[in-house]
Design an enzyme around this catalytic site. Structure first.
Site: not given
Ligand SMILES: [Zn+2]
Length: 420
Positions: A214, A303, A399
């Site tokens: 993340d 991501e 997170d």
């Protein structure tokens, strides 16, 4: 498996070689801009928007489907190359005949590549290259290294009257050199990056486990596992903050100088050097962090970075990144975005080199979903740092929870049957 690796060196060109570099870069910029103008004229007709500013606004707000439809109407790099031959015959562009054609064609390929990235939603529509921003746009590529270039006795041989250019041999070139790119940085230094094809031996077993990452602001990277750094957390460097005061002082001095004067140029270089210092510290951190992560894992999942997502999140209406609006506004957002993109790029190629896996997943709701029970709610994330599931009561660092979701999302996609 064959892959590409770049080797970068500082050049020590003579004055006449520098003059030639500038001239070549200038020609490349003109061709880039001419080609862009050509494309924009087609887009003006297609969209019916004649105002450039309005056109850009329209283009950058288009949904993916309409971007694809539009890009099909535009000439690709190959067709642009053909127009170039025509342009060289025009009176006001006759001097292009003297320029190194490969470099000019490369600029058109760059433009075409940027337009394709815009089509995929990765960036905004390409913009004109200004002479003012010389440092950002003074690059030239030499393709077919084996035929036109060579490394000879502490010099690199370049085509088009450049001849032997001295360079600082800081590391040995490995593999087969394919092409080279010469570029100018803001401090007025020229560098060459030689792209080589290297043979990577694919190991039967890649060491290390899997991890999801993340990326954030307060914490630069949080891994789903505790396997690296401080329990899987990379805090990042804030070199921009360290030099903020010094930079502001020198910039203030610059603003008081007469634009374009010798003193102004001197001061501008001073400012550029601080920027370069900040960038170098960041670069150093990024390389160390991505090397550590890639060394310790066989699979990395991040991501997917989407331009659209990023701009939305600043306004605060996408997922709960919106909570970071204040922090985001305070930092130089473009540096931040660039940083995340660069980290992904490094992780991707470092994994490729070692024969590991790198994947990206859709970032939607990764910070709102409970990694334990899958319950999705905005209220799950009580503060920036803590996650408390409203359904199962699972508590975790927010997170960390997101990083686990990122990894799980990819693992699920591997299980799901592929659509035909
Ligand atoms: Zn839960």
């Amino acid at each position: 498996m064959k892959t590409f690796k770049a080797f970068k060196y500082k050049l020590e060109p003579t004055d006449s070689q520098i003059a030639l570099f500038y001239r070549m870069a200038g020609c490349g910029r003109v061709v880039f801009n001419d080609s862009l103008e050509f494309i924009l004229n087609i887009l003006k007709k297609e969209t019916g928007i004649s105002d450039k500013k309005a056109l850009y606004k329209h283009l950058n707000a288009l949904p993916p489907k309409e971007r694809i439809a539009l890009i099909k109407k535009l000439p690709n790099a190959f067709k642009l190359n053909k127009h170039l031959t025509q342009w060289k015959k025009e009176d006001n562009r006759a001097w292009l005949k003297e320029a190194y054609t490969d470099n000019l064609q490369q600029r058109q390929k760059d433009l075409s590549g940027s337009a394709n990235e815009w089509c995929k939603g990765k960036r905004g529509f390409p913009v004109f290259r200004h002479q003012r921003k010389m440092a950002h746009h003074s690059t030239m590529r030499f393709v077919n290294f084996a035929k036109y270039c060579a490394i000879e006795n502490r010099h690199i041989k370049l085509p088009n009257k450049l001849g032997l250019v001295k360079y600082r041999n800081s590391q040995h070139v490995l593999g087969k050199p394919k092409n080279a790119t010469v570029s100018l940085n803001a401090c007025g230094e020229w560098h060459i990056s030689i792209m080589c094809e290297v043979e990577v031996i694919q190991p039967a077993n890649v060491a290390g486990g899997m991890t999801g990452i993340d990326m954030g602001i307060a914490k630069n990277m949080t891994l789903s596992t505790d396997s690296c750094a401080d329990k899987g957390v990379f805090y990042g460097v804030h070199s921009d903050r360290v030099y903020q005061a010094e930079l502001a002082k020198e910039q203030r001095k610059l603003s008081k100088k007469v634009l374009g004067s010798a003193n102004w140029k001197k001061q501008k270089l001073k400012v550029a050097k601080i920027h370069s210092k900040i960038a170098n510290i960041r670069k150093d951190y990024q390389h160390k962090a991505t090397t550590e992560i890639s060394k310790n894992h066989a699979m990395i999942v991040c991501e997917a970075l989407k331009v659209k997502n990023m701009s939305k999140s600043a306004k605060g209406n996408n997922d709960n990144h919106g909570k970071m609006v204040k922090q985001k506004a305070g930092l130089n957002k473009s540096i931040l975005d660039e940083g995340w993109g660069e980290l992904r790029r490094q992780l991707e190629y470092k994994m490729r080199w070692k024969g590991g896996d790198y994947a990206e997943v859709n970032p939607e709701y990764t910070s709102q979903i409970c990694c334990c029970c899958g319950h999705k709610s905005k209220s799950n994330r009580t503060t920036q740092s803590s996650f408390i599931c409203g359904d199962c009561g699972h508590t975790m660092n927010a997170d960390k929870n997101a990083a686990i979701n990122i990894l799980n999302r990819h693992l699920e996609s591997l299980k799901a049957p592929k659509a035909a």
